[in-house]
Design a protein around this motif. Structure first.
Motif, PDB file in Angstrom:
ATOM      1  N   LEU A   1       0.835  -1.195   0.000  1.00 14.30           N
ATOM      2  CA  LEU A   1       0.000   0.000   0.000  1.00 14.30           C
ATOM      3  C   LEU A   1       0.872   1.247   0.000  1.00 14.30           C
ATOM      4  O   LEU A   1       1.770   1.381   0.834  1.00 14.30           O
ATOM      5  CB  LEU A   1      -0.869  -0.071   1.259  1.00 14.30           C
ATOM      6  CG  LEU A   1      -2.094   0.804   1.292  1.00 14.30           C
ATOM      7  CD1 LEU A   1      -3.220   0.055   1.946  1.00 14.30           C
ATOM      8  CD2 LEU A   1      -1.818   2.063   2.059  1.00 14.30           C
TER       9      LEU A   1
ATOM     10  N   SER B   1       0.699   5.403   0.263  1.00 16.37           N
ATOM     11  CA  SER B   1      -0.197   6.521   0.571  1.00 16.37           C
ATOM     12  C   SER B   1       0.624   7.792   0.604  1.00 16.37           C
ATOM     13  O   SER B   1       1.858   7.740   0.668  1.00 16.37           O
ATOM     14  CB  SER B   1      -0.873   6.296   1.919  1.00 16.37           C
ATOM     15  OG  SER B   1       0.027   6.585   2.953  1.00 16.37           O
TER      16      SER B   1
ATOM     17  N   GLY C   1      -2.147  10.213   4.528  1.00 17.03           N
ATOM     18  CA  GLY C   1      -2.840   8.937   4.682  1.00 17.03           C
ATOM     19  C   GLY C   1      -3.798   8.621   3.543  1.00 17.03           C
ATOM     20  O   GLY C   1      -4.577   7.665   3.630  1.00 17.03           O
ATOM     21  N   ASN C   2      -3.782   9.418   2.465  1.00 19.42           N
ATOM     22  CA  ASN C   2      -4.643   9.102   1.325  1.00 19.42           C
ATOM     23  C   ASN C   2      -3.971   8.050   0.449  1.00 19.42           C
ATOM     24  O   ASN C   2      -2.789   8.168   0.127  1.00 19.42           O
ATOM     25  CB  ASN C   2      -4.903  10.346   0.482  1.00 19.42           C
ATOM     26  CG  ASN C   2      -5.573  11.429   1.292  1.00 19.42           C
ATOM     27  OD1 ASN C   2      -6.506  11.155   2.031  1.00 19.42           O
ATOM     28  ND2 ASN C   2      -5.064  12.641   1.193  1.00 19.42           N
ATOM     29  N   ILE C   3      -4.764   7.084   0.020  1.00 23.00           N
ATOM     30  CA  ILE C   3      -4.174   5.958  -0.736  1.00 23.00           C
ATOM     31  C   ILE C   3      -3.813   6.363  -2.159  1.00 23.00           C
ATOM     32  O   ILE C   3      -4.582   7.044  -2.838  1.00 23.00           O
ATOM     33  CB  ILE C   3      -5.161   4.798  -0.800  1.00 23.00           C
ATOM     34  CG1 ILE C   3      -5.315   4.214   0.592  1.00 23.00           C
ATOM     35  CG2 ILE C   3      -4.667   3.700  -1.740  1.00 23.00           C
ATOM     36  CD1 ILE C   3      -6.316   3.136   0.663  1.00 23.00           C
ATOM     37  N   LEU C   4      -2.634   5.945  -2.579  1.00 19.47           N
ATOM     38  CA  LEU C   4      -2.228   6.170  -3.966  1.00 19.47           C
ATOM     39  C   LEU C   4      -2.329   4.862  -4.752  1.00 19.47           C
ATOM     40  O   LEU C   4      -2.913   4.816  -5.810  1.00 19.47           O
ATOM     41  CB  LEU C   4      -0.801   6.713  -3.998  1.00 19.47           C
ATOM     42  CG  LEU C   4      -0.619   8.034  -3.223  1.00 19.47           C
ATOM     43  CD1 LEU C   4       0.853   8.387  -3.114  1.00 19.47           C
ATOM     44  CD2 LEU C   4      -1.381   9.168  -3.881  1.00 19.47           C
ATOM     45  N   ILE C   5      -1.751   3.822  -4.223  1.00 21.37           N
ATOM     46  CA  ILE C   5      -1.898   2.492  -4.848  1.00 21.37           C
ATOM     47  C   ILE C   5      -2.102   1.478  -3.730  1.00 21.37           C
ATOM     48  O   ILE C   5      -1.458   1.573  -2.690  1.00 21.37           O
ATOM     49  CB  ILE C   5      -0.613   2.067  -5.611  1.00 21.37           C
ATOM     50  CG1 ILE C   5      -0.303   3.054  -6.731  1.00 21.37           C
ATOM     51  CG2 ILE C   5      -0.762   0.656  -6.186  1.00 21.37           C
ATOM     52  CD1 ILE C   5       0.961   2.718  -7.516  1.00 21.37           C
ATOM     53  N   GLU C   6      -2.977   0.532  -3.950  1.00 23.67           N
ATOM     54  CA  GLU C   6      -3.074  -0.557  -2.974  1.00 23.67           C
ATOM     55  C   GLU C   6      -3.251  -1.876  -3.701  1.00 23.67           C
ATOM     56  O   GLU C   6      -3.890  -1.963  -4.742  1.00 23.67           O
ATOM     57  CB  GLU C   6      -4.232  -0.332  -1.995  1.00 23.67           C
ATOM     58  CG  GLU C   6      -5.591  -0.380  -2.628  1.00 23.67           C
ATOM     59  CD  GLU C   6      -6.732  -0.274  -1.616  1.00 23.67           C
ATOM     60  OE1 GLU C   6      -6.490   0.192  -0.494  1.00 23.67           O
ATOM     61  OE2 GLU C   6      -7.849  -0.658  -1.978  1.00 23.67           O
TER      62      GLU C   6
ATOM     63  N   ARG D   1      -6.608  -0.542   6.018  1.00 20.73           N
ATOM     64  CA  ARG D   1      -6.263   0.815   5.584  1.00 20.73           C
ATOM     65  C   ARG D   1      -6.132   1.726   6.796  1.00 20.73           C
ATOM     66  O   ARG D   1      -5.146   2.434   6.952  1.00 20.73           O
ATOM     67  CB  ARG D   1      -7.358   1.371   4.677  1.00 20.73           C
ATOM     68  CG  ARG D   1      -7.281   0.857   3.283  1.00 20.73           C
ATOM     69  CD  ARG D   1      -8.375   1.482   2.433  1.00 20.73           C
ATOM     70  NE  ARG D   1      -8.645   0.608   1.307  1.00 20.73           N
ATOM     71  CZ  ARG D   1      -9.812   0.014   1.059  1.00 20.73           C
ATOM     72  NH1 ARG D   1     -10.842   0.242   1.852  1.00 20.73           N
ATOM     73  NH2 ARG D   1      -9.948  -0.786   0.037  1.00 20.73           N
TER      74      ARG D   1
ATOM     75  N   MET E   1      -8.774   4.997   6.079  1.00 19.77           N
ATOM     76  CA  MET E   1      -7.860   5.813   5.281  1.00 19.77           C
ATOM     77  C   MET E   1      -8.619   6.311   4.057  1.00 19.77           C
ATOM     78  O   MET E   1      -9.134   5.510   3.291  1.00 19.77           O
ATOM     79  CB  MET E   1      -6.670   4.957   4.846  1.00 19.77           C
ATOM     80  CG  MET E   1      -5.626   5.741   4.112  1.00 19.77           C
ATOM     81  SD  MET E   1      -4.329   4.656   3.462  1.00 19.77           S
ATOM     82  CE  MET E   1      -3.381   4.314   4.911  1.00 19.77           C
ATOM     83  N   PRO E   2      -8.731   7.626   3.862  1.00 23.63           N
ATOM     84  CA  PRO E   2      -9.420   8.100   2.663  1.00 23.63           C
ATOM     85  C   PRO E   2      -8.579   7.831   1.436  1.00 23.63           C
ATOM     86  O   PRO E   2      -7.370   7.666   1.518  1.00 23.63           O
ATOM     87  CB  PRO E   2      -9.568   9.595   2.917  1.00 23.63           C
ATOM     88  CG  PRO E   2      -8.546   9.936   3.910  1.00 23.63           C
ATOM     89  CD  PRO E   2      -8.236   8.721   4.689  1.00 23.63           C
ATOM     90  N   ARG E   3      -9.228   7.791   0.320  1.00 21.95           N
ATOM     91  CA  ARG E   3      -8.474   7.583  -0.895  1.00 21.95           C
ATOM     92  C   ARG E   3      -7.878   8.911  -1.342  1.00 21.95           C
ATOM     93  O   ARG E   3      -8.176   9.961  -0.823  1.00 21.95           O
ATOM     94  CB  ARG E   3      -9.387   6.973  -1.942  1.00 21.95           C
ATOM     95  CG  ARG E   3      -9.802   5.610  -1.462  1.00 21.95           C
ATOM     96  CD  ARG E   3     -10.575   4.884  -2.467  1.00 21.95           C
ATOM     97  NE  ARG E   3     -10.850   3.581  -1.879  1.00 21.95           N
ATOM     98  CZ  ARG E   3     -10.075   2.538  -2.052  1.00 21.95           C
ATOM     99  NH1 ARG E   3      -8.980   2.611  -2.767  1.00 21.95           N
ATOM    100  NH2 ARG E   3     -10.395   1.399  -1.510  1.00 21.95           N
TER     101      ARG E   3
ATOM    102  N   ASN F   1      -7.413   1.676  -8.728  1.00 22.42           N
ATOM    103  CA  ASN F   1      -6.690   1.735  -7.457  1.00 22.42           C
ATOM    104  C   ASN F   1      -7.368   2.635  -6.445  1.00 22.42           C
ATOM    105  O   ASN F   1      -7.129   2.526  -5.251  1.00 22.42           O
ATOM    106  CB  ASN F   1      -5.264   2.223  -7.681  1.00 22.42           C
ATOM    107  CG  ASN F   1      -4.347   1.084  -8.004  1.00 22.42           C
ATOM    108  OD1 ASN F   1      -4.501   0.000  -7.459  1.00 22.42           O
ATOM    109  ND2 ASN F   1      -3.414   1.306  -8.911  1.00 22.42           N
ATOM    110  N   GLN F   2      -8.193   3.543  -6.931  1.00 20.24           N
ATOM    111  CA  GLN F   2      -8.916   4.426  -6.023  1.00 20.24           C
ATOM    112  C   GLN F   2     -10.216   3.797  -5.554  1.00 20.24           C
ATOM    113  O   GLN F   2     -11.036   4.459  -4.928  1.00 20.24           O
ATOM    114  CB  GLN F   2      -9.214   5.770  -6.702  1.00 20.24           C
ATOM    115  CG  GLN F   2      -7.983   6.598  -6.993  1.00 20.24           C
ATOM    116  CD  GLN F   2      -7.215   6.919  -5.733  1.00 20.24           C
ATOM    117  OE1 GLN F   2      -7.782   7.418  -4.765  1.00 20.24           O
ATOM    118  NE2 GLN F   2      -5.936   6.624  -5.720  1.00 20.24           N
TER     119      GLN F   2
END
Lengths: 147, 898
Positions: free
Chosen positions: A6, A8, A12-17, A31, B1-3, B71-72
């Motif tokens: 993961l 981010s 804490g915003n996800i970029l790739i998971e 997450r 966790m927000p995207r 991915n989002q």
């Protein structure tokens, strides 16, 4: 099994998971758990300094590369030592693609390439390739140079 | 966790531009390349894939956008996914390498359905045989992800070739695919064994790693084959450190399994593990050390592993420090002495930046420390606690509790530490862990009692958790009156009545009453305080105050003696709440009031494992004895049968006992119902033959081996059709309140009639037949109810010491201590208390506490002390207290004859 890879940003915003063998309903839990882990420990950590944690029977190795946080979660044969190999492969490949430890913008600019690198390194929960030079060639469909 | 911000446009607040602070221009705004991205627009752009003149660059950008959306967490509808998938397959026309690589990834991401796969398989199979190595490798990975078993057999030949391909990337792709395919198609992948074996000998490190992994998975159920594989590879052909780690794991597995089979303690391959401690790769060294530490080895064999782990404690790499301290922590649980040499290094890790490492170091030290180092350790931990998270603090608190029980003389400093921790901010779980620890220390270390109670009193002065306040008030009520100066606690308790919420106030009133009952000098003052509670705003608080005032004053008739009052106040509520709830649910309002004494006291044991055979399923329609309400159901059913209505209250119903093998023609099980002067055997019968109808079914019971029983009546079954269970009852008389035992042999007798299964017609003529079923025993444990007590120590002390009977028994050679403990528990049929039925691994001695009610409503408590003398020779000391000394003797008789 490598349960999750993961990326981010620092908020804490996800970029790739990428999850492997983690049921959809448990992903949210992971997450938020990882985001909290990063928020508690990654502030002030040195670039690419490895941090380790264990939660129940799984191990987590995580780090900060440029402005981007990277978490790798594994269990069974992928303990903290094997995960350290995986994270080293991923960070080297990302730096190679971006030319330096990336800002969030640079990371997003190279998004497609990074996805390909990840596809070469971890495949459905198993470590496939480890060397950055090899990964660099593979994502361009060029055969590796034999040592 | 927000995207990520850029992708989530459903929330307008989230659609903020990506801000970047620049040294030259603070206000410069830099947008994310995906800013404003929207699924609909990207799907439109994907139409470019259909262009006859493909623009590779543009197509790559669109695929990247699609990957970003996926991915989002964006999802495509079935139609959208199909459209994108078809469009992507068009891109196989392009020769651009970068684009082709993205196409492979995209197909995997879209994971097309089986009817769509066919569109792409021909292209992929072409690539799989391409001269371009990388096409082959990628096509293998994609195909293996999307195909099913039938298609796999078609491409199996190519996959086998690929495993031994000269190009390591192709070989690895085929091997890793094999690992995934093995789950769904084991029989196909197992045929590749020869090729995989060849791959293990490859010069390429990763091919060797993947090959070894697959080879082990193929052979994992064949112990001999794994042993052979290990034997071949440990001679030194493995180059990759990753593969070496796998080999170490497999080797330790072989050693473990072979030592289980051979009793002589031989350990083949142990030398190999030891040699890995000198390997150049850190990962291999740690893996070997870890596996040796997990084994049952001598201190001498363990020492080199501990030495290398100690070296890693000072490594500059956090992962190595973590791995080393985690392993040492595990060793310290069973062999603390082996780790003592590392204490100095462990102490320096207490200040490690990584808190996981620091916590592991602390908890290891708490296990390995000796009595003299306790004070210094506590000082170190105090500094450390302020900057770790609550979850780590709980681990530390639990370790301190264990240490305190190990060194009771040092309770002062540890108790002091716990009380200081109580004063700090913390979550409920953390505070509960501390309170639980103090409570344990109070009950285990008599000297710590008064200090501990005072610490808890201070805590409830400023406690925000109702649950903990009530728990502590309950404890104060039980323990406080028995201390040297009970009056010192009253202030804290009464403060609760003034300051807290209704739940805590009600608990405080009960606690005050307990002080009033036990301490005569305080009684008048308690009365004054309780009277003040009569004006409380809450009903429950007022009701309790009224009840206690009258009880203590002797106005409410609870019995005539002071003992009865104490029993009312201190006696544990011996009706399991689940049983009470079930009884209340089945109670129908009538003239007759609800009688709590009819509620079953028996605690149903938790089933350890679902281990029922296929034929042992509960009979459909027969009452399930495993549920609490079944007890009431039995009581109700039996009292509705006129023949049994005069037997009085049902004392106990047993679990059902199978009297037939699984999958026989007729299945019979029996439930034993125990009354004061009778027993009723309920035979649950099922006819499993569709072509038969049974009539006039009886069980003929021969009680010649059960002298004290005489049959009084039986109820037969008029008919027993196929798959429709029925019950037969046989009742016996026996001496009242006597735990008579005996053996009953049973024969099922009936008239069998043929049934035409197509029409359901029954033949008029029947044939008499009989069917032998297994014998049944009434044992002493049938007369014992499993009734728990909430506080064993209190219950034990409140029982007359005169009733105590103690004796020692040799149990002979047993499989293990745990097996001996569970055997004695099942002979007595009593309820284990406070989790004492669980025997810690490697324990040489164990104490088990049991409680129950014996027939005649006699409370029984048992303390069992087990010890291992000599190899597996178990000795046991049995102490019994009960309301009736004769029952205490009886328990000894039961054990002596068991």
């Amino acid at each position: 099994m490598i349960l999750a890879v993961l990326f981010s940003n620092s908020d804490g915003n996800i970029l790739i998971e990428r999850f492997h063998g983690v049921p959809a309903e448990e992903r949210l839990h992971w997450r938020s758990f990882l985001a909290k882990l990063g928020a508690d420990n990654l502030k002030g950590a040195k670039n690419e300094e490895l941090l380790v944690a264990s939660h129940k029977s799984v191990s987590i190795v995580y780090t900060m590369i440029g402005d981007v946080c990277l978490y790798i979660v594994g269990k069974d044969e992928y303990d903290e030592l094997a995960l350290a190999e995986v994270i080293f492969a991923v960070t080297s490949a990302v730096k190679d693609v971006c030319g330096k430890p990336p800002t969030e913008r640079l990371f997003l600019d190279k998004y497609g390439r990074i996805c390909l690198c990840l596809d070469e390194i971890v495949w459905k929960g198993l470590l496939e390739n480890t060397e950055k030079d090899r990964v660099r060639r593979l994502i361009r469909l060029k055969p590796p140079v034999e040592p | 966790m927000p995207r990520s911000l850029a992708g989530d446009l459903t929330d307008p607040e989230m659609a903020q531009p990506y801000m970047k602070k620049d040294d030259d221009d603070d206000e410069e705004i830099e947008y994310s390349p995906f800013f404003g991205i929207e699924k609909g627009a990207v799907l439109q752009e994907a139409r470019a894939f259909h262009d006859p003149q493909l623009d590779a660059r543009r197509c790559s950008q669109v695929i990247t956008k699609l990957l970003y959306l996926l991915n989002q967490g964006e999802t495509f509808t079935k139609v959208e996914a199909t459209e994108v998938f078809f469009a992507v397959t068009k891109l196989f026309q392009s020769k651009d390498a970068g684009l082709r690589r993205l196409v492979y990834l995209m197909i995997k991401e879209l994971s097309p359905s089986s009817d769509e796969v066919i569109i792409v398989t021909s292209s992929l199979m072409k690539d799989m045989n391409s001269k371009t190595d990388m096409y082959r490798a990628n096509a293998i990975r994609v195909l293996c992800r999307i195909i099913d078993g039938t298609l796999l057999t078609q491409i199996e030949r190519y996959l086998k070739q690929a495993i031994v391909d000269k190009n390591p990337v192709v070989a690895s792709a085929a091997l890793v695919s094999g690992i995934h395919l093995l789950q769904a198609n084991p029989e196909i992948v197992k045929r590749w064994s020869k090729e995989v074996q060849e791959a293990v000998q490859s010069r390429a490190a990763l091919v060797q790693f993947h090959g070894l992994c697959l080879l082990h998975q193929i052979r994992q159920n064949d112990r001999l084959a794994v042993s052979k594989m290990v034997s071949g590879l440990t001679k030194g052909s493995v180059r990759s450190p990753l593969a070496q780690c796998l080999l170490i794991r497999y080797t330790s597995q072989v050693i473990r399994e072979s030592s289980m089979n051979t009793q002589n303690g031989d350990r083949p391959f142990f030398d190999y593990l030891e040699s890995c401690l000198r390997h150049k790769s850190e990962m291999v060294i740690l893996e070997a050390a870890r596996k040796i530490a997990e084994m049952d080895v001598t201190s001498r064999e363990l020492a080199p592993a501990i030495t290398v782990l100690q070296l890693f404690l000072t490594s500059s790499k956090p992962v190595l420090r973590f791995a080393a301290v985690r392993t040492l922590n595990k060793v310290a649980m069973t062999r603390p002495l082996a780790v003592t040499n590392c204490n100095v290094d462990l102490e320096s890790l207490v200040s490690d930046q990584n808190r996981s490492i620091a916590t592991l170091a602390i908890t290891t030290l708490l296990k390995t420390g000796n009595e003299s180092s306790v004070d210094r350790l506590m000082k170190q931990i105090t500094n450390f606690m302020s900057d770790i998270a609550d979850e780590f603090k709980i681990v530390v608190v639990e370790a301190i509790r264990a240490l305190c029980l190990k060194f009771p003389l040092k309770y002062r400093s540890m108790m002091n530490f716990l009380s200081n921790s109580l004063r700090e901010e913390g979550s409920f779980e953390y505070k509960k862990a501390i309170v639980d620890s103090i409570v344990t220390l109070i009950s285990e270390i008599p000297d710590a009692k008064e200090t501990g109670l005072l610490y808890l009193c201070e805590f409830i002065e400023d406690c925000e958790f109702t649950y903990l306040s009530s728990q502590i008030l309950h404890l104060l009520g039980n323990e406080g009156p028995r201390t040297s100066d009970p009056s010192r606690y009253i202030r804290y308790i009464y403060n609760r009545v003034i300051l807290e919420n209704a739940n805590v106030r009600a608990s405080a009133v009960s606690t005050l009453a307990k002080f009033g009952a036990l301490v005569d000098t305080l009684k008048p003052r308690i009365f004054v305080l309780l009277r003040r509670c009569l004006f409380d705003t809450d009903d429950e608080v007022r009701d309790r105050a009224t009840l206690y005032l009258q009880t203590l004053d002797g106005e409410v008739a609870l019995g005539n003696t002071e003992k009865d009052v104490n029993e009312f106040l201190f006696g544990s509520f011996d009706v399991p709440l689940a049983n009470l709830e079930a009884s209340l649910r089945t109670y129908e309002p009538s003239e007759e009031p609800f009688d709590i004494s009819f509620v079953s006291r028996e605690v149903k044991p938790q089933p350890l494992q679902e281990k029922k055979g296929p034929g042992k399923k509960q009979l459909a329609g027969a009452p399930s004895p495993a549920t609490v309400s079944a007890v009431d159901a039995y009581q109700k059913m039996l009292s509705s049968i006129p023949e049994f209505s005069g037997f009085g209250r049902l004392f106990k119903s047993s679990e059902s006992v199978e009297l037939t093998e699984a999958e026989t023609e007729y299945s019979v099980n029996v439930v034993k119902h125990i009354y004061k002067g009778h027993i009723v055997l309920q035979y649950n019968c099922t006819n499993t033959i569709p072509e038969q109808l049974l009539e006039n079914v009886i069980v003929y019971v021969d009680a010649t081996d059960a002298e004290e029983f005489s049959e009084v009546c039986s109820k037969h079954l008029r008919s027993l059709p196929y798959d429709s269970p029925g019950q037969i009852f046989v009742a016996f008389e026996k001496p009242e309140n006597v735990p008579a035992t005996g053996k009953f042999s049973n024969v099922l007798k009936f008239i069998v009639k043929e049934v035409d299964t197509s029409t359901g017609e029954v033949d008029e003529d029947g044939v008499e037949d009989e069917y032998h079923i297994e014998d049944l025993e009434i044992v002493s444990a049938d007369y014992m109810l499993r009734v728990a007590v909430s506080n064993f120590r209190n219950a034990w002390e409140n029982m007359d010491p005169e009733s105590e009977r103690v004796d020692e028994y040799g149990l002979g050679v047993r499989e293990s201590l745990a097996e001996a403990v569970s055997a004695v528990i099942s002979i007595l049929g009593m309820q284990p208390c406070e989790g004492t039925e669980v025997v810690p691994k490697n324990a040489r001695s164990h104490t088990c506490l049991l409680s129950g009610v014996f027939i005649g409503d006699v409370k029984v408590l048992v303390r069992l002390s087990f010890g291992l003398s000599g190899p597996k020779e178990v000795a046991m000391k049995l102490a019994v207290r009960s309301d009736d000394p004769e029952v205490s003797d009886k328990i000894h008789e039961i054990v002596a004859s068991g």
